[in-house]
Design a protein around this motif. Structure first.
Motif, PDB file in Angstrom:
ATOM      1  N   GLY A 134     -77.047  -1.177  -8.510  1.00 25.79           N
ATOM      2  CA  GLY A 134     -76.480  -1.469  -9.972  1.00 25.79           C
ATOM      3  C   GLY A 134     -75.083  -0.398  -9.874  1.00 25.79           C
ATOM      4  O   GLY A 134     -74.660   0.030 -10.773  1.00 25.79           O
ATOM      5  N   ARG A 135     -74.266  -0.574  -8.884  1.00 24.03           N
ATOM      6  CA  ARG A 135     -72.913   0.318  -8.872  1.00 24.03           C
ATOM      7  C   ARG A 135     -72.347  -0.352  -9.733  1.00 24.03           C
ATOM      8  O   ARG A 135     -71.668   0.632 -10.557  1.00 24.03           O
ATOM      9  CB  ARG A 135     -72.486  -0.101  -7.359  1.00 24.03           C
ATOM     10  CG  ARG A 135     -71.151   0.860  -7.315  1.00 24.03           C
ATOM     11  CD  ARG A 135     -70.525   0.466  -6.219  1.00 24.03           C
ATOM     12  NE  ARG A 135     -70.065  -1.005  -6.052  1.00 24.03           N
ATOM     13  CZ  ARG A 135     -68.958  -1.440  -6.492  1.00 24.03           C
ATOM     14  NH1 ARG A 135     -68.028  -0.636  -7.143  1.00 24.03           N
ATOM     15  NH2 ARG A 135     -68.551  -2.626  -6.319  1.00 24.03           N
ATOM     16  N   ALA A 136     -71.784  -1.390 -10.161  1.00 21.30           N
ATOM     17  CA  ALA A 136     -70.776  -1.916 -10.986  1.00 21.30           C
ATOM     18  C   ALA A 136     -71.223  -3.005 -11.780  1.00 21.30           C
ATOM     19  O   ALA A 136     -70.720  -4.239 -11.491  1.00 21.30           O
ATOM     20  CB  ALA A 136     -69.460  -2.078 -10.225  1.00 21.30           C
ATOM     21  N   PRO A 137     -71.952  -2.986 -13.134  1.00 22.70           N
ATOM     22  CA  PRO A 137     -72.436  -4.181 -13.886  1.00 22.70           C
ATOM     23  C   PRO A 137     -71.087  -4.832 -14.417  1.00 22.70           C
ATOM     24  O   PRO A 137     -70.421  -4.057 -14.649  1.00 22.70           O
ATOM     25  CB  PRO A 137     -73.296  -3.387 -14.695  1.00 22.70           C
ATOM     26  CG  PRO A 137     -73.521  -2.101 -14.247  1.00 22.70           C
ATOM     27  CD  PRO A 137     -72.711  -1.648 -13.394  1.00 22.70           C
ATOM     28  N   THR A 138     -71.339  -5.830 -14.555  1.00 24.90           N
ATOM     29  CA  THR A 138     -70.240  -6.845 -14.959  1.00 24.90           C
ATOM     30  C   THR A 138     -70.327  -6.795 -16.452  1.00 24.90           C
ATOM     31  O   THR A 138     -71.209  -6.067 -16.981  1.00 24.90           O
ATOM     32  CB  THR A 138     -70.342  -8.332 -14.374  1.00 24.90           C
ATOM     33  OG1 THR A 138     -71.515  -8.803 -15.251  1.00 24.90           O
ATOM     34  CG2 THR A 138     -70.625  -8.540 -13.174  1.00 24.90           C
ATOM     35  N   ARG A 275     -70.656   3.974 -19.823  1.00 23.12           N
ATOM     36  CA  ARG A 275     -71.054   2.402 -19.709  1.00 23.12           C
ATOM     37  C   ARG A 275     -71.836   1.798 -20.883  1.00 23.12           C
ATOM     38  O   ARG A 275     -71.454   0.660 -21.362  1.00 23.12           O
ATOM     39  CB  ARG A 275     -71.433   1.876 -18.446  1.00 23.12           C
ATOM     40  CG  ARG A 275     -70.649   2.392 -17.225  1.00 23.12           C
ATOM     41  CD  ARG A 275     -71.182   1.616 -15.946  1.00 23.12           C
ATOM     42  NE  ARG A 275     -70.559   1.987 -14.681  1.00 23.12           N
ATOM     43  CZ  ARG A 275     -71.072   2.980 -13.866  1.00 23.12           C
ATOM     44  NH1 ARG A 275     -72.323   3.383 -13.680  1.00 23.12           N
ATOM     45  NH2 ARG A 275     -70.122   3.207 -12.914  1.00 23.12           N
ATOM     46  N   SER A 276     -72.973   2.419 -21.379  1.00 23.16           N
ATOM     47  CA  SER A 276     -73.658   1.938 -22.232  1.00 23.16           C
ATOM     48  C   SER A 276     -72.874   1.969 -23.747  1.00 23.16           C
ATOM     49  O   SER A 276     -72.882   0.788 -24.280  1.00 23.16           O
ATOM     50  CB  SER A 276     -74.932   2.735 -22.713  1.00 23.16           C
ATOM     51  OG  SER A 276     -75.712   2.892 -21.350  1.00 23.16           O
ATOM     52  N   ALA A 277     -72.124   2.985 -24.052  1.00 29.25           N
ATOM     53  CA  ALA A 277     -71.228   3.127 -25.159  1.00 29.25           C
ATOM     54  C   ALA A 277     -70.168   1.992 -25.240  1.00 29.25           C
ATOM     55  O   ALA A 277     -69.924   1.607 -26.304  1.00 29.25           O
ATOM     56  CB  ALA A 277     -70.795   4.511 -25.160  1.00 29.25           C
ATOM     57  N   SER A 278     -69.513   1.650 -23.942  1.00 26.91           N
ATOM     58  CA  SER A 278     -68.524   0.633 -23.881  1.00 26.91           C
ATOM     59  C   SER A 278     -69.102  -0.674 -24.348  1.00 26.91           C
ATOM     60  O   SER A 278     -68.708  -1.419 -25.052  1.00 26.91           O
ATOM     61  CB  SER A 278     -68.078   0.600 -22.483  1.00 26.91           C
ATOM     62  OG  SER A 278     -68.952   0.042 -21.629  1.00 26.91           O
ATOM     63  N   PHE A 279     -70.494  -1.103 -24.043  1.00 24.32           N
ATOM     64  CA  PHE A 279     -71.282  -2.235 -24.240  1.00 24.32           C
ATOM     65  C   PHE A 279     -71.164  -1.997 -26.053  1.00 24.32           C
ATOM     66  O   PHE A 279     -71.025  -3.187 -26.720  1.00 24.32           O
ATOM     67  CB  PHE A 279     -72.280  -2.542 -23.712  1.00 24.32           C
ATOM     68  CG  PHE A 279     -72.106  -2.984 -22.490  1.00 24.32           C
ATOM     69  CD1 PHE A 279     -72.194  -4.508 -22.360  1.00 24.32           C
ATOM     70  CD2 PHE A 279     -71.992  -2.269 -21.330  1.00 24.32           C
ATOM     71  CE1 PHE A 279     -72.215  -5.091 -21.013  1.00 24.32           C
ATOM     72  CE2 PHE A 279     -71.940  -2.861 -20.082  1.00 24.32           C
ATOM     73  CZ  PHE A 279     -71.969  -4.217 -19.777  1.00 24.32           C
ATOM     74  N   LEU A 280     -71.854  -1.207 -26.631  1.00 22.22           N
ATOM     75  CA  LEU A 280     -72.024  -0.925 -27.859  1.00 22.22           C
ATOM     76  C   LEU A 280     -70.670  -1.037 -28.486  1.00 22.22           C
ATOM     77  O   LEU A 280     -70.546  -1.679 -29.810  1.00 22.22           O
ATOM     78  CB  LEU A 280     -72.718   0.500 -28.040  1.00 22.22           C
ATOM     79  CG  LEU A 280     -74.125   0.395 -27.962  1.00 22.22           C
ATOM     80  CD1 LEU A 280     -74.754   1.821 -27.991  1.00 22.22           C
ATOM     81  CD2 LEU A 280     -74.956  -0.624 -28.583  1.00 22.22           C
ATOM     82  N   LEU A 281     -69.741  -0.354 -28.250  1.00 20.87           N
ATOM     83  CA  LEU A 281     -68.470  -0.102 -28.970  1.00 20.87           C
ATOM     84  C   LEU A 281     -67.552  -1.400 -28.895  1.00 20.87           C
ATOM     85  O   LEU A 281     -67.060  -1.972 -29.892  1.00 20.87           O
ATOM     86  CB  LEU A 281     -67.682   0.699 -28.332  1.00 20.87           C
ATOM     87  CG  LEU A 281     -67.963   2.202 -28.664  1.00 20.87           C
ATOM     88  CD1 LEU A 281     -67.163   3.204 -28.063  1.00 20.87           C
ATOM     89  CD2 LEU A 281     -68.037   2.539 -29.984  1.00 20.87           C
ATOM     90  N   GLN A 327     -60.604   2.079 -24.585  1.00 20.11           N
ATOM     91  CA  GLN A 327     -59.229   1.057 -24.016  1.00 20.11           C
ATOM     92  C   GLN A 327     -59.223   1.778 -22.706  1.00 20.11           C
ATOM     93  O   GLN A 327     -58.787   0.930 -22.015  1.00 20.11           O
ATOM     94  CB  GLN A 327     -58.321   1.298 -25.076  1.00 20.11           C
ATOM     95  CG  GLN A 327     -58.363   0.575 -26.489  1.00 20.11           C
ATOM     96  CD  GLN A 327     -58.647  -1.059 -26.236  1.00 20.11           C
ATOM     97  OE1 GLN A 327     -59.784  -1.419 -26.435  1.00 20.11           O
ATOM     98  NE2 GLN A 327     -57.552  -1.550 -25.822  1.00 20.11           N
ATOM     99  N   LEU A 328     -59.399   3.086 -22.674  1.00 21.44           N
ATOM    100  CA  LEU A 328     -58.850   3.569 -21.421  1.00 21.44           C
ATOM    101  C   LEU A 328     -60.183   2.988 -20.202  1.00 21.44           C
ATOM    102  O   LEU A 328     -59.913   2.472 -19.208  1.00 21.44           O
ATOM    103  CB  LEU A 328     -59.022   5.200 -21.299  1.00 21.44           C
ATOM    104  CG  LEU A 328     -57.803   5.699 -21.925  1.00 21.44           C
ATOM    105  CD1 LEU A 328     -57.865   7.097 -22.218  1.00 21.44           C
ATOM    106  CD2 LEU A 328     -56.564   5.338 -21.034  1.00 21.44           C
ATOM    107  N   HIS A 329     -61.448   3.125 -20.817  1.00 22.66           N
ATOM    108  CA  HIS A 329     -62.458   2.909 -19.928  1.00 22.66           C
ATOM    109  C   HIS A 329     -62.204   0.995 -19.669  1.00 22.66           C
ATOM    110  O   HIS A 329     -62.430   0.828 -18.483  1.00 22.66           O
ATOM    111  CB  HIS A 329     -63.772   2.940 -20.446  1.00 22.66           C
ATOM    112  CG  HIS A 329     -65.055   2.500 -19.673  1.00 22.66           C
ATOM    113  ND1 HIS A 329     -65.294   2.982 -18.720  1.00 22.66           N
ATOM    114  CD2 HIS A 329     -65.973   1.549 -20.148  1.00 22.66           C
ATOM    115  CE1 HIS A 329     -66.613   2.540 -18.293  1.00 22.66           C
ATOM    116  NE2 HIS A 329     -66.736   1.311 -18.651  1.00 22.66           N
ATOM    117  N   ALA A 330     -61.996   0.566 -20.604  1.00 26.78           N
ATOM    118  CA  ALA A 330     -61.997  -1.065 -20.461  1.00 26.78           C
ATOM    119  C   ALA A 330     -60.825  -1.582 -19.437  1.00 26.78           C
ATOM    120  O   ALA A 330     -60.795  -2.393 -18.895  1.00 26.78           O
ATOM    121  CB  ALA A 330     -61.810  -1.661 -21.838  1.00 26.78           C
TER     122      ALA A 330
END
Length: 881
Positions: A134-138, A275-281, A327-330
């Motif tokens: 699970g290195r890089a989930p889409t 990564r989890s926060a990015s999905f929620l946000l 936005q930086l993470h995305a």
């Protein structure tokens, strides 16, 4: 030993083969490189080294080797007594709940070295293998898939099983080039097997860390990598010892106190949590906003490589740091570590923010030397490790929409940390964050009206969830021009590198560099402003007494503002809404900011009550963009005609004060050039007429549409000059040597508050103490005002010149209202001349920089003003509204 595919069934136990069949449907392996067999050299036996001991890792490795045609890791290793051709650097004691521990370097490297002793023709190929599940989930992956993706933590068996079930189809097996053990031994010469084994183990651990950092990013979990480094640093150990001696504690007790502080401060960055926060946000932002736009991010990304990047955004909402980090993470950029107030370290919320990279600081370090040193060392560790950071130099959220005066504490820590170890240059990246509606709007109104700031709490957060039912329009993140630290240091001192190494070093020039850096950051934030439809509506509607305009007038005013910003752009980083004036009005109605009142003679657009107060926030966001135009327009509020030279001269006098309040980018001469360009723009648009070969400027009669447009622009800034007049009038009324700067602030705030109650509605920041404090500070800086030996304020006659100049700008009714409240009298003041100046015995020097009035210009100005009063019956304040 050949590389032909061996018989795996006969090499591995039956239960291992059964487990491999059960796991096979859940795992899809991608090999890196795709054909690792090409890496092997000769026919020497192969021994695989994996990073961690785990049954699932052995199954994955066995299958990857079988599919690639590599020797089996489950077969005995030739020349040795080892039953398997694989071993791990770390293993787990116990079956279910054991802890990871490092395997002794005597095993198994020691066994391999001893197997080659006395046999110079023997060799063993050591192949390091890294396994990532699970290195890089889409983006389409589920939340739990992200939560159990690969990270730096040595997870337990249960968590590893969940990772396989959720992310097994995204498994990467990385084969590194083999290392010839015989070649390494020959290079080392005669070595002791134990010492050589320890060295090989260190090399392998370094290799695996490097590969893991390249695949999933650097290890940023401070709870494991930074806490010990901070507490073991010499400055921290010294202050621990000093605290122990001072408070009669044991060193262990003082160390525990420092450790507790460190745990309160330090972030606990987690890749899965981010990564989890990015999905929620992503879902959260879709519910709140109609879109998030970034401008000039490509320039920021191009400037960042090779630098320690510090993001310094404007601070207007709790959503600021979440928006920027998301936005930086995305965009594929590492999420920075964020300095957050300790008031946000709430139950449940605090740990989530901490795992997202937040580190917490107290509002004040005063009187706590241990905390101050620990926090400074933590920041130094971040800088030294090249960890990107983010903090708000305003110190808190702006309640007025203006940039707050910078608090340079974090900047000073950053500069001193760089001076201590200037390994990597530091780059400050200003970011302007622009909203069309704020979640905290109502609370801001209460605080500006005098209510105490509500303390953050989990219960308050739950009560505030109701704001999530609303829509908040668009958000813009504009990346300003970055600022390199090194050129500022070079300009301050050519010997600044001599100050490096000693953490206690504080050069004399440091304070000036930090102040200059803070001001430059604010200027570059403002230069990157985004002008949205709500900003333009606020600039227009709030500049009328009743906050209302006829639709045709509003359309014309919006068109004028857009033309001004397009023809005289504030900077190349500023962005402007593409909407046409009619679309801007429609959007304002849709957002609920303005109301349309139908009328047979033409519709009226208005904003009333609470929305009007909130709208002043969005006017203040972009007030600096029209400052030059507003000044020129102010000169014609009460004057029909005025010489161009007088407009420019008075502008140069007033500029230092509005520059410090609005963080404008020009020097005095640059502002003069901007005024010239603005005057030319007004002449082209027909708002002013140049007569007498362009030396004299004249506006139309008060009832003229052009004069009305000019007056609307002027009123966006006129309150600043009214505040200045309040401060000067209050000081003159009290007289020299009678009042302190703090007492003057209180008098000014009360005067402005009363004036707001008695006259037309004024913006809440009109009686903000901070704005008066800034003006008084600038008066002292310009040596117009100074403190005497008793701490009381004294002033020069140049202050009376400023009172006289105010008559050109402010209406008589407003001047009289201010003087009545302060108890002052308006009178003709004698001109201040250089010959009349004396030097009183004070702790500060008297003024030297105020430009006196030019006599011929003054006479001409009085002539045109008298001509205006003779030929124009209706004063400007009674013109068309």
């Amino acid at each position: 030993m050949t590389t032909a595919e061996p018989s795996y069934r006969s090499r591995a136990p039956w239960w291992f083969n059964i487990a491999g069949h059960l796991l096979e449907p859940w795992v899809r392996i991608r090999r890196d490189p795709a054909e690792p067999a090409s890496l092997l050299r000769g026919e020497a036996p192969v021994c695989y080294v994996i990073e961690r001991d785990g049954f699932s890792d052995a199954l994955i490795l066995d299958r990857a080797c079988r599919e690639a045609g590599l020797p089996s890791p489950m077969q005995p290793l030739l020349f040795t007594r080892r039953r398997r051709s694989v071993f791990a650097l770390a293993r787990r004691d116990g079956w279910l709940f054991g802890r990871n521990r490092k395997r002794s370097p005597k095993e198994p490297f020691g066994q391999l070295v001893r197997a080659l002793e006395g046999f110079p023709d023997r060799d063993i190929q050591i192949v390091p293998v890294s396994i990532y599940v699970g290195r890089a989930p889409t983006r389409e992956s589920g939340w739990f898939s992200v939560l159990f993706s690969e990270n730096w933590v040595m997870v337990g068996r249960f968590r590893r099983m969940l990772a396989l079930l959720l992310n097994g189809r995204d498994t990467v097996v990385h084969f590194s080039a083999p290392v010839s053990l015989r070649t390494v031994l020959n290079e080392e010469g005669e070595v002791r097997p134990e010492r050589f084994a320890r060295k090989m183990a260190r090399v392998m651990r370094t290799h695996f860390r490097r590969i893991r950092a390249a695949v999933i990013g650097p290890d940023l979990s401070h709870r494991r990598t930074v806490v010990d480094a901070v507490l073991n640093a010499e400055p921290v150990r010294a202050v621990i010892a000093s605290t122990a001696a001072k408070e009669d504690l044991t060193y262990a007790k003082a160390w525990e106190r420092a450790h507790k502080m460190m745990m309160e401060i330090a972030a606990d960055y987690s890749h899965p949590a981010v990564r989890s926060a990015s999905f929620l946000l992503r879902n959260f932002w879709n519910k709140l906003y109609d879109g998030i736009t970034m401008h000039h991010f490509d320039k920021a990304r191009a400037a960042a490589p090779g630098y320690e990047v510090v993001y310094v955004p404007s601070h207007r909402s709790h959503a600021d740091y979440l928006l920027l980090s998301y936005q930086l993470h995305a965009s594929g950029v590492v999420v920075p570590h964020i300095a957050a107030g300790v008031n946000l370290n709430l139950p449940l919320i605090g740990p989530i923010l901490r795992r997202g990279g937040a580190f917490f600081l107290r509002r004040s370090f005063k009187g706590n030397a241990l905390y101050s040193v620990v926090f400074n060392e933590y920041v130094a560790q971040l800088i030294d490790r090249g960890v990107p950071m983010e903090y708000f130099i305003e110190g808190g959220r702006s309640r007025t929409g203006r940039l707050l005066a910078p608090r340079a504490g974090m900047l000073a820590m950053t500069v001193r940390a760089f001076l201590r170890a200037p390994r990597r240059p530091v780059l400050f990246q200003p970011v302007y964050i622009g909203y069309e509606k704020l979640m905290e709007g109502k609370s801001y109104i209460g605080e500006l009206s005098g209510k105490p700031k509500e303390k953050e709490s989990l219960l308050g957060l739950l009560r505030g969830l109701g704001v999530l039912r609303q829509r908040y329009g668009h958000v813009a993140l504009n990346f300003g021009e970055p600022i390199e630290l090194t050129p500022l240091l070079d300009a301050a001192s050519s010997h600044w590198r001599d100050a490096t190494g000693d953490p206690s070093t504080k050069p004399e020039w440091l304070g000036a560099v930090v102040d200059q850096l803070a001001e430059k950051i604010h200027i570059n934030i403002n230069r990157a402003a985004d002008v949205n439809p709500i900003n333009l509506l606020a600039l227009a509607l709030l500049s009328t007494p009743k906050h209302a305009m006829a639709e045709n007038d509003l359309l014309a005013q919006l068109d004028l503002l857009k033309a001004l910003l397009e023809e005289l752009p504030y900077s190349d980083r500023m962005t402007l809404t593409p909407l046409a004036p009619d679309a801007i009005i429609a959007y304002g109605e849709q957002m609920g900011w303005i109301t349309r009142v139908r009328h047979p003679l033409g519709d009226v657009l208005t904003v009333e009550g609470e929305p009007a107060v909130l709208l002043s926030y969005f006017r203040n966001n972009v007030l600096h963009l029209t400052a030059a135009a507003a000044w020129v327009a102010c000169c014609f509020l009460n004057n029909r005609r005025m010489s161009r030279a007088s407009v420019l001269r008075l502008g140069r006098i007033i500029y230092p004060f509005i520059q410090s309040e609005l963080f404008l980018p020009w020097d005095t001469e640059g502002f003069g050039a901007q005024l010239q360009a603005t005057i030319d723009f007004f002449v082209r648009r027909g708002l002013l007429e140049a007569v007498g070969e362009g030396r004299v400027l004249e506006r139309g009669p008060g009832q003229d549409d052009a004069a009305y447009q000019l007056r609307v622009i002027a009123r966006s800034l006129i309150q600043a000059f009214e505040r200045y007049y309040i401060a000067i009038a209050a000081l003159v009324k009290n007289g020299p040597h009678t009042i302190t700067a703090s007492e003057l602030e209180n008098v000014c705030a009360l005067t402005a508050q009363r004036l707001s109650l008695l006259s037309e509605p004024l913006a809440p920041e009109f009686f903000d103490k901070a704005l008066f404090r800034g003006f008084i500070h600038k008066l002292r800086e310009r040596r117009v005002v100074w403190t005497d030996t008793n701490g009381k304020l004294d002033y020069d006659t140049a202050l009376e010149d400023m009172v006289r100049d105010a008559r050109v700008i402010l209406a008589r009714e407003m001047r009289h209202s201010i003087l009545k409240i302060t108890g002052s009298e308006e009178k003709e003041t004698p001109r201040a001349t250089a010959d009349a100046e004396t030097t009183p015995a004070t702790t500060e020097q008297p003024p030297t920089s105020i430009e006196p009035l030019n006599t011929s210009e003054e006479l001409h100005e009085r002539h045109v003003t008298a001509e205006h009063h003779e030929h124009e019956r209706a004063p400007a304040d009674q013109d068309k509204e």
